[in-house]
Design a protein around this motif. Structure first.
Motif, PDB file in Angstrom:
ATOM      1  N   ARG A  66       0.831  -1.214   0.000  1.00  0.00           N
ATOM      2  CA  ARG A  66       0.000   0.000   0.000  1.00  0.00           C
ATOM      3  C   ARG A  66       0.853   1.247   0.000  1.00  0.00           C
ATOM      4  O   ARG A  66       1.979   1.240   0.479  1.00  0.00           O
ATOM      5  CB  ARG A  66      -0.970   0.014   1.193  1.00  0.00           C
ATOM      6  N   LYS A  67       0.262   2.289  -0.551  1.00  0.00           N
ATOM      7  CA  LYS A  67       0.967   3.568  -0.594  1.00  0.00           C
ATOM      8  C   LYS A  67       0.576   4.332   0.666  1.00  0.00           C
ATOM      9  O   LYS A  67      -0.609   4.622   0.887  1.00  0.00           O
ATOM     10  CB  LYS A  67       0.540   4.298  -1.873  1.00  0.00           C
ATOM     11  N   TYR A  68       1.556   4.635   1.505  1.00  0.00           N
ATOM     12  CA  TYR A  68       1.239   5.322   2.760  1.00  0.00           C
ATOM     13  C   TYR A  68       1.092   6.818   2.552  1.00  0.00           C
ATOM     14  O   TYR A  68       1.918   7.438   1.883  1.00  0.00           O
ATOM     15  CB  TYR A  68       2.324   5.054   3.805  1.00  0.00           C
ATOM     16  N   ASP A  69       0.041   7.367   3.156  1.00  0.00           N
ATOM     17  CA  ASP A  69      -0.134   8.826   3.132  1.00  0.00           C
ATOM     18  C   ASP A  69       0.867   9.478   4.077  1.00  0.00           C
ATOM     19  O   ASP A  69       1.339  10.579   3.814  1.00  0.00           O
ATOM     20  CB  ASP A  69      -1.557   9.193   3.559  1.00  0.00           C
ATOM     21  N   GLU A  70       1.136   8.809   5.189  1.00  0.00           N
ATOM     22  CA  GLU A  70       2.149   9.314   6.124  1.00  0.00           C
ATOM     23  C   GLU A  70       2.876   8.132   6.754  1.00  0.00           C
ATOM     24  O   GLU A  70       2.247   7.109   7.062  1.00  0.00           O
ATOM     25  CB  GLU A  70       1.531  10.144   7.269  1.00  0.00           C
TER      26      GLU A  70
END
Ligand code: ADE
Length: 225
Positions: free
Chosen positions: A78-82
């Motif tokens: 997953r692409k982390y927002d933070e």
């Protein structure tokens, strides 16, 4: 929202999410929290993830390699927002930060231990550093639990009464007003008449005035913002 947490003490992070509002958020499918044992990415079969600090001095430092490998592997899914590091020298957590993080989709939290994590991980991977207060905990786990709780309760649909997060203390920079329940008379101490007047406009005004007064008395700094 999905939250991954990296820690050497995953057991510290089971119970906080298994009760009450955090449990409800997960049961409703609004929040998933996955706790990962950092030692899975240890540098040897002894599970080593920390080492002595360069320059000498007491206390171990969490090494780059296990953290970098863990972050890179989890980032494939997953692409982390933070990517958040919990640390006493981070930005102090407040309601505004919790509100803004509650709008994100994927968060990765890193719990530090010992003297903390190698500075290069902070520079190269971490996007946000958060402290839960000006005191030092034994590790970042309890801070991560606080942060997840403060965010999770804000996710739409988590709280039964949609308005209740909005009337919490600190929303609008005001502390919450006093609340009362039965009995009307507790050993001679009565519930304020206005709350039993049935006049909702009057009640709202009273609550607002009480909030402002309480904030002036206890946290005048909030009114300066
Ligand atoms: N780790 C140790 N102390 C901490 C604090 N006050 N806030 C966040 N993480 C921490």
């Amino acid at each position: 929202m999905h939250i991954d947490i990296l820690t050497v003490l995953p057991d510290l992070l089971t119970s906080p999410f298994e009760h009450s509002i955090m449990k409800r958020a997960q049961d409703k499918g609004l929040l998933t929290v996955k706790v990962h044992q950092l030692r899975q990415w240890a540098v040897n079969e002894y599970g080593q993830i920390d080492d002595y600090q360069y320059g000498g001095g007491a206390g171990m430092v969490m090494m780059c390699e296990p953290l970098a490998n863990a972050i890179e592997q989890l980032s494939k899914d997953r692409k982390y927002d933070e990517i958040i590091y919990l640390t006493p020298d981070g930005e102090r957590l407040n309601q505004k930060i919790a509100n803004s993080l509650s709008l994100k989709g994927n968060l990765l939290m890193i719990c530090g231990h010992y003297k903390g994590i190698d500075e290069r991980i902070r520079q190269q991977y971490v996007t946000k550093e958060i402290s839960i207060g000006d005191y030092v905990l034994s590790g970042g786990e309890l801070a991560a639990a606080v942060l997840v709780d403060s965010i999770g309760r804000l996710l739409p649909g988590v709280l039964g009464d949609e308005t209740s997060a909005l009337t919490d203390s600190f929303q609008d920079n005001l502390l919450a007003p006093p609340v009362y329940t039965r009995p009307v008379d507790f050993r001679g101490h009565k519930v304020p008449d206005v709350l039993m007047s049935g006049d909702h406009k009057k009640i709202d005004n009273w609550r607002y005035e009480q909030s402002v007064q309480r904030t002036k008395d206890r946290r005048p700094d909030l009114l300066e913002d």
